[in-house]
Design an enzyme around this catalytic site. Structure first.
Site, short mmCIF file in Angstrom:
data_model
loop_
_atom_site.label_atom_id
_atom_site.label_comp_id
_atom_site.label_asym_id
_atom_site.label_seq_id
_atom_site.Cartn_x
_atom_site.Cartn_y
_atom_site.Cartn_z
CG LEU A 31 -2.00 -1.05 1.25
CD1 LEU A 31 -2.68 -1.10 2.60
CD2 LEU A 31 -3.01 -0.78 0.14
CE LYS A 33 8.22 -0.27 -0.94
NZ LYS A 33 8.91 -1.49 -0.70
CG PHE A 36 6.25 4.96 7.46
CD1 PHE A 36 5.59 3.73 7.39
CD2 PHE A 36 6.14 5.82 6.37
CE1 PHE A 36 4.83 3.39 6.28
CE2 PHE A 36 5.38 5.48 5.26
CZ PHE A 36 4.72 4.26 5.20
N GLY A 37 8.68 2.85 7.23
CA GLY A 37 8.63 1.39 7.08
C GLY A 37 7.74 1.09 5.88
CB VAL A 39 1.39 0.22 5.11
CG1 VAL A 39 0.02 -0.29 5.53
CG2 VAL A 39 1.95 1.14 6.20
CE LYS A 58 3.94 2.64 10.14
NZ LYS A 58 3.41 3.91 10.64
CG ASP A 152 3.50 13.68 10.56
OD1 ASP A 152 3.96 12.61 10.12
OD2 ASP A 152 3.45 14.73 9.89
C1 LIG Z 1 -3.65 1.62 8.33
C2 LIG Z 1 -4.16 1.68 6.92
C3 LIG Z 1 -5.43 1.26 6.63
N1 LIG Z 1 -5.90 1.31 5.37
C4 LIG Z 1 -5.13 1.78 4.38
N2 LIG Z 1 -5.65 1.81 3.13
C5 LIG Z 1 -5.08 2.20 1.93
C6 LIG Z 1 -5.75 1.86 0.75
C7 LIG Z 1 -5.21 2.23 -0.46
F1 LIG Z 1 -5.86 1.90 -1.60
C8 LIG Z 1 -4.01 2.92 -0.56
C9 LIG Z 1 -3.36 3.32 -1.88
C10 LIG Z 1 -4.16 4.30 -2.71
C11 LIG Z 1 -3.36 4.71 -3.93
N3 LIG Z 1 -2.85 3.54 -4.69
C12 LIG Z 1 -2.05 3.99 -5.84
C13 LIG Z 1 -2.05 2.61 -3.86
C14 LIG Z 1 -2.82 2.13 -2.64
C15 LIG Z 1 -3.36 3.25 0.62
F2 LIG Z 1 -2.20 3.92 0.55
C16 LIG Z 1 -3.90 2.89 1.86
N4 LIG Z 1 -3.86 2.22 4.60
C17 LIG Z 1 -3.37 2.18 5.87
N5 LIG Z 1 -2.11 2.62 6.14
C18 LIG Z 1 -1.22 3.17 5.22
C19 LIG Z 1 -1.07 2.65 3.94
C20 LIG Z 1 -0.11 3.21 3.09
C21 LIG Z 1 0.66 4.28 3.54
F3 LIG Z 1 1.60 4.80 2.73
C22 LIG Z 1 0.47 4.82 4.82
N6 LIG Z 1 1.20 5.91 5.24
C23 LIG Z 1 2.04 6.79 4.47
C24 LIG Z 1 2.35 8.06 5.26
C25 LIG Z 1 2.27 7.78 6.68
S1 LIG Z 1 1.14 6.47 6.71
O1 LIG Z 1 1.55 5.43 7.58
O2 LIG Z 1 -0.19 6.97 6.86
C26 LIG Z 1 -0.47 4.24 5.65
#
Ligand SMILES: Cc1cnc(Nc2cc(F)c(C3CCN(C)CC3)c(F)c2)nc1Nc1ccc(F)c(N2CCCS2(=O)=O)c1
Length: 308
Positions: A31, A33, A36-37, A39, A58, A152
């Site tokens: 999802l 990176k 921070f690591g 996900v 994560k 943040d």
């Molecule tokens: C806990 C959590 C729950 N659900 C989700 N759903 C989610 C659903 C998605 F379709 C996407 C994308 C949408 C766009 N296309 C191109 C790729 C997949 C997506 F990015 C996330 N994501 C979570 N965490 C998360 C994921 C990814 C992160 F980069 C970060 N972070 C980054 C900065 C600090 S951060 O830790 O917030 C947290």
């Protein structure tokens, strides 16, 4: 591995029950990176018939001791939060021999607020943005009541659960304010999102609920700018202080601009009441900034106006 075992023992009984077995955690896709690591989207499928729930998992990039301590604090933080407007903790997954630990959270299908706003900018009404603002405000009010400072708060850390629900995510920088003080002073700077920082955070590394209110104002600016890259806080601030400024000097120039009463310009078509709300969040003196509960009332009254 001693520090893993001590962490395991530190978990409450309830947290120890939320253990996810790695063998049932099926990787689906990455999802995101960053420093921070990483996900990943996974399906927890103990029955092996693809009926298990989708979860966001994560994990740390490197098992560096310092990162591990921060990660353990992040897990302690997020597992203690129970609020509709904060991404839900599901549990922990230990890999074989407990050499690495993974944080299992609910999966929000619509992703980050930034990608959601870019994709749906033509459909999103002022009312919808005010609804999202009000939900983030409620999440922040909940955090504040538990003496947490997020540090943040930005659109990149807001996730979209549905067309009518957003949640605060990523508690990597969240700190607990000591009971005898009303701010938290940071020692290490690390990768600082200075363009979301209040003046006292830039000049004295002081973080409080009032500095979170400042960041909330910047988040409102992002929201009412449809999270467009061309109008993002970093780009607009660099335009004011000069793009050639580097490193620590950036924080100095930004602080000076704020002291000379420069602020982010009103986003195009932003309702005057909403911009005045942002400007209140950007009061130079932290005591002059509204509380999250007062912001909540202001947003609700703007929502009423938008309804009528
Ligand atoms: C806990 C959590 C729950 N659900 C989700 N759903 C989610 C659903 C998605 F379709 C996407 C994308 C949408 C766009 N296309 C191109 C790729 C997949 C997506 F990015 C996330 N994501 C979570 N965490 C998360 C994921 C990814 C992160 F980069 C970060 N972070 C980054 C900065 C600090 S951060 O830790 O917030 C947290």
């Amino acid at each position: 591995v001693p520090e893993r075992d001590s962490f395991w023992r530190a978990l409450s009984k309830q947290q120890q029950n939320e253990v996810y077995e790695e063998r049932h955690l099926k990787f689906i896709s990455s999802l995101g990176k960053g420093n921070f690591g990483r996900v990943d989207l996974c399906r927890y499928d103990p029955l092996g018939d693809n009926t298990g729930e989708l979860v966001a998992v994560k994990q740390l990039q490197s098992n560096k001791q310092s990162n591990m301590a921060d990660f353990q604090r992040e897990i302690q933080t997020i597992s203690s939060l129970h609020c509709d407007y904060i991404v839900k903790y599901r549990g922990i997954c230990y890999s074989a021999g407990r050499l690495s630990m993974r944080l299992v959270m609910e999966f929000l299908p619509f992703g980050s607020l930034i990608s959601y706003m870019e994709k749906n900018k033509l459909l999103i009404t002022t009312r919808r943005m005010l609804l999202f603002s009000s939900q983030i405000c409620k999440g922040m009010e909940y955090l504040q009541n538990l003496h947490y400072v997020h540090r943040d708060l930005a659109a990149r850390n807001i996730l979209v659960s549905s067309d009518t629900l957003v949640k605060i995510a990523d508690f990597g920088l969240t700190k607990i304010v000591p009971l005898n003080k009303d701010y938290y002073r940071v020692t290490q700077s690390g990768e600082s999102p200075i363009f979301w920082y209040a003046p006292e955070s830039l000049s004295e590394y002081k973080f409080s609920h009032k500095s979170d209110v400042w960041s909330f104002g910047v988040l409102l600016h992002e929201l009412f700018s449809y999270c467009e890259l061309s109008r993002n806080p970093k780009r607009l601030s660099l335009h004011r202080i000069g793009c050639d400024v580097q490193g620590a000097m950036m924080a100095v120039h930004l602080f000076n601009a704020l002291r000379e009463d420069w602020r982010l310009p009103a986003p195009p078509m932003c309702p005057p009441k909403v911009f005045s709300l942002m400007m209140q969040c950007w009061s130079f003196n932290s005591e002059d900034r509204p509380s999250f509960s007062y912001l909540q009332d202001l947003i609700e009254s703007s929502l009423q106006e938008e309804r009528d």
